[in-house]
Design a protein around this motif. Structure first.
Motif, PDB file in Angstrom:
ATOM      1  N   ALA A 191       2.187  -6.612   4.797  1.00 31.86           N
ATOM      2  CA  ALA A 191       2.073  -6.176   3.406  1.00 31.86           C
ATOM      3  C   ALA A 191       1.604  -4.728   3.314  1.00 31.86           C
ATOM      4  CB  ALA A 191       1.120  -7.098   2.649  1.00 31.86           C
ATOM      5  N   ASP A 192       0.700  -4.333   4.184  1.00 27.95           N
ATOM      6  CA  ASP A 192       0.225  -2.946   4.199  1.00 27.95           C
ATOM      7  C   ASP A 192       1.361  -1.969   4.496  1.00 27.95           C
ATOM      8  OD1 ASP A 192      -2.360  -3.598   3.598  1.00 27.95           O
ATOM      9  OD2 ASP A 192      -3.166  -3.256   5.606  1.00 27.95           O
ATOM     10  N   ARG A 193       2.293  -2.408   5.321  1.00 27.20           N
ATOM     11  CA  ARG A 193       3.356  -1.509   5.759  1.00 27.20           C
ATOM     12  C   ARG A 193       4.630  -1.630   4.921  1.00 27.20           C
ATOM     13  NH1 ARG A 193      -0.336  -2.354   9.217  1.00 27.20           N
ATOM     14  NH2 ARG A 193      -0.796  -0.894  10.917  1.00 27.20           N
ATOM     15  N   HIS A 194       4.635  -2.549   3.995  1.00 22.41           N
ATOM     16  CA  HIS A 194       5.797  -2.736   3.114  1.00 22.41           C
ATOM     17  C   HIS A 194       5.308  -2.936   1.679  1.00 22.41           C
ATOM     18  CE1 HIS A 194       7.097  -3.907   7.184  1.00 22.41           C
ATOM     19  NE2 HIS A 194       8.245  -3.348   6.835  1.00 22.41           N
ATOM     20  N   PRO A 195       4.711  -1.888   1.097  1.00 19.87           N
ATOM     21  CA  PRO A 195       4.074  -2.026  -0.216  1.00 19.87           C
ATOM     22  C   PRO A 195       4.995  -1.756  -1.411  1.00 19.87           C
ATOM     23  CG  PRO A 195       3.599   0.136   0.671  1.00 19.87           C
ATOM     24  CD  PRO A 195       4.461  -0.552   1.688  1.00 19.87           C
ATOM     25  N   LEU A 196       6.226  -1.350  -1.164  1.00 18.60           N
ATOM     26  CA  LEU A 196       7.090  -0.911  -2.259  1.00 18.60           C
ATOM     27  C   LEU A 196       7.514  -2.086  -3.142  1.00 18.60           C
ATOM     28  CD1 LEU A 196       9.285   1.639  -0.292  1.00 18.60           C
ATOM     29  CD2 LEU A 196       7.222   2.076  -1.640  1.00 18.60           C
ATOM     30  N   TRP A 197       7.843  -1.763  -4.391  1.00 19.83           N
ATOM     31  CA  TRP A 197       8.142  -2.824  -5.354  1.00 19.83           C
ATOM     32  C   TRP A 197       9.354  -3.640  -4.942  1.00 19.83           C
ATOM     33  CZ3 TRP A 197      12.818  -3.185  -7.699  1.00 19.83           C
ATOM     34  CH2 TRP A 197      13.642  -2.041  -7.703  1.00 19.83           C
ATOM     35  N   TRP A 198      10.364  -2.963  -4.366  1.00 15.37           N
ATOM     36  CA  TRP A 198      11.581  -3.682  -4.018  1.00 15.37           C
ATOM     37  C   TRP A 198      11.411  -4.560  -2.774  1.00 15.37           C
ATOM     38  CZ3 TRP A 198      13.513  -2.550   0.779  1.00 15.37           C
ATOM     39  CH2 TRP A 198      13.151  -1.321   1.344  1.00 15.37           C
ATOM     40  N   ARG A 245       7.771  -9.906   0.778  1.00 13.55           N
ATOM     41  CA  ARG A 245       6.336 -10.207   0.940  1.00 13.55           C
ATOM     42  C   ARG A 245       6.033 -11.619   0.451  1.00 13.55           C
ATOM     43  NH1 ARG A 245       5.791  -4.987  -1.305  1.00 13.55           N
ATOM     44  NH2 ARG A 245       4.989  -5.842  -3.266  1.00 13.55           N
ATOM     45  N   TRP A 246       6.632 -12.005  -0.694  1.00  5.02           N
ATOM     46  CA  TRP A 246       6.388 -13.349  -1.235  1.00  5.02           C
ATOM     47  C   TRP A 246       6.911 -14.422  -0.271  1.00  5.02           C
ATOM     48  CZ3 TRP A 246       8.955 -11.667  -6.456  1.00  5.02           C
ATOM     49  CH2 TRP A 246       8.078 -10.805  -7.124  1.00  5.02           C
ATOM     50  N   ALA A 247       8.104 -14.182   0.276  1.00  2.00           N
ATOM     51  CA  ALA A 247       8.673 -15.147   1.218  1.00  2.00           C
ATOM     52  C   ALA A 247       7.798 -15.267   2.466  1.00  2.00           C
ATOM     53  CB  ALA A 247      10.091 -14.733   1.595  1.00  2.00           C
ATOM     54  N   LEU A 248       7.322 -14.123   2.946  1.00  2.00           N
ATOM     55  CA  LEU A 248       6.453 -14.138   4.125  1.00  2.00           C
ATOM     56  C   LEU A 248       5.155 -14.872   3.826  1.00  2.00           C
ATOM     57  CD1 LEU A 248       5.831 -13.201   7.004  1.00  2.00           C
ATOM     58  CD2 LEU A 248       4.933 -11.072   6.034  1.00  2.00           C
ATOM     59  N   ASP A 279       8.213  -5.478  13.153  1.00  4.21           N
ATOM     60  CA  ASP A 279       8.615  -5.047  11.818  1.00  4.21           C
ATOM     61  C   ASP A 279       8.630  -6.276  10.914  1.00  4.21           C
ATOM     62  OD1 ASP A 279      10.988  -6.452  12.355  1.00  4.21           O
ATOM     63  OD2 ASP A 279      12.065  -4.637  12.940  1.00  4.21           O
ATOM     64  N   LEU A 280       9.029  -6.111   9.676  1.00  8.23           N
ATOM     65  CA  LEU A 280       8.941  -7.217   8.723  1.00  8.23           C
ATOM     66  C   LEU A 280       9.813  -8.392   9.144  1.00  8.23           C
ATOM     67  CD1 LEU A 280       7.706  -8.210   6.103  1.00  8.23           C
ATOM     68  CD2 LEU A 280       9.602  -7.143   4.858  1.00  8.23           C
ATOM     69  N   VAL A 281      11.032  -8.108   9.599  1.00 11.75           N
ATOM     70  CA  VAL A 281      11.952  -9.190   9.962  1.00 11.75           C
ATOM     71  C   VAL A 281      11.499  -9.888  11.237  1.00 11.75           C
ATOM     72  CG1 VAL A 281      14.322  -9.755  10.619  1.00 11.75           C
ATOM     73  CG2 VAL A 281      13.894  -8.121   8.773  1.00 11.75           C
TER      74      VAL A 281
END
Length: 300
Positions: A252-259, A264-267, A136-138
């Protein structure tokens, strides 16, 4: 030729690895599969020599270096659609006797398995963690940014699942170095995502198979040995950035929402920094190795 199974590998100047791959393949299965070499622009003559020496080997030129997933998709499109299973495998793999037959037997036991993968060993005999959790993202960010400098971090430990019992089981995804794919499952998800030039295409495929209702099954009774990254080792300044770019694309594909944008920027920033450091270290190691070889030759 087998009516049940075909084998596809992507070649890019594979050298002597390819002949070892083909010679050990003969003992991996009682089937007699066609082998397609999807060549992305080899210059060493190894794919041409293999196709000339083996009647069951077909050379398919992709027209350039179109990436791993794109080349696999191109080759699978050439296979008779009635063939039930496709092995997707790197050309620097060596097969253990009966390994493909073990995968085929497991496919019978797991009718919802879209992908099945063997135990992958390093050349020194150690086990490579080839059946993992989908990050996952984390956990993905924690592993990607800290994995090389703090290997025991909790995100890497959870992602790699190295402490899982070695048993036949489902996993989030399986290493693309060697996969038995059920053709109908592969077609259901439209194959590999060709936007991944190299790396993470197997994670993405396993994740999409799982979301489509298929299983990714680890089969440790089947074993292969993987030389792991002969092409990547020659060109770290190209391959390491590609790896980090693919890791970012996956999340990024799996977490596209604005919030989710700050994450995404940190990653992106963390991966870019890690990529630069990794390339610099790899280039330094390559320079040291080259100087050592020159010194040895000078003393010979």
């Amino acid at each position: 030729m087998s009516s049940k199974l075909a084998v596809v590998t992507v070649t890019y100047s594979p050298g002597e690895h390819l002949e070892h791959f083909l010679s050990t393949l003969a003992d991996a299965t009682v089937e007699h599969p066609q082998v397609i070499l999807a060549d992305n622009g080899s210059t060493d003559g190894a794919p041409e020599a293999a196709a000339a020496a083996h009647d069951h080997v077909r050379l398919l030129r992709t027209g350039g270096n179109i990436g791993y997933g794109g080349a696999i998709n191109r080759a699978v499109a050439e296979i008779d659609p009635d063939i039930e299973f496709v092995i997707v495998v790197n050309p620097d793999v060596r097969w253990s006797p009966g390994s493909i037959d073990e995968l085929l037997a497991a496919a019978e036991r797991w009718p919802r398995a879209g992908a099945l993968g063997p135990m992958v060993r390093e050349p020194d005999g150690s086990v490579y963690p080839s059946a993992r959790q989908v990050p996952d993202l984390v956990s993905g960010a924690g592993h990607a940014v800290l994995g090389s400098v703090w290997p025991s971090n909790p995100w890497t430990q959870r992602y790699r699942q190295e402490n899982e019992a070695i048993s036949e089981r489902s996993a989030g995804w399986l290493s693309g170095s060697c996969l038995l794919l059920r053709r109908v499952a592969f077609d259901t998800v439209d194959g590999f995502d060709s936007r991944y030039f190299m790396y993470m295409e197997d994670v993405d495929l396993g994740d999409r198979l799982g979301k489509a209702g298929w299983l990714n099954v680890f089969v440790p009774s089947a074993e292969v040995t993987h030389a792991k990254g002969h092409a990547a080792g020659r060109h770290p300044e190209l391959m390491l950035p590609a790896h980090h770019q693919s890791a970012y694309r996956f999340q990024a594909d799996r977490h596209p929402l604005w919030w989710q944008a700050p994450l995404r920027w940190a990653l992106r920033g963390g991966l870019a920094l890690r990529s630069r450091l990794a390339v610099a270290a790899a280039v330094r190691r390559r320079g040291v190795d080259e100087r050592r070889e020159i010194e040895i030759e000078g003393k010979a």
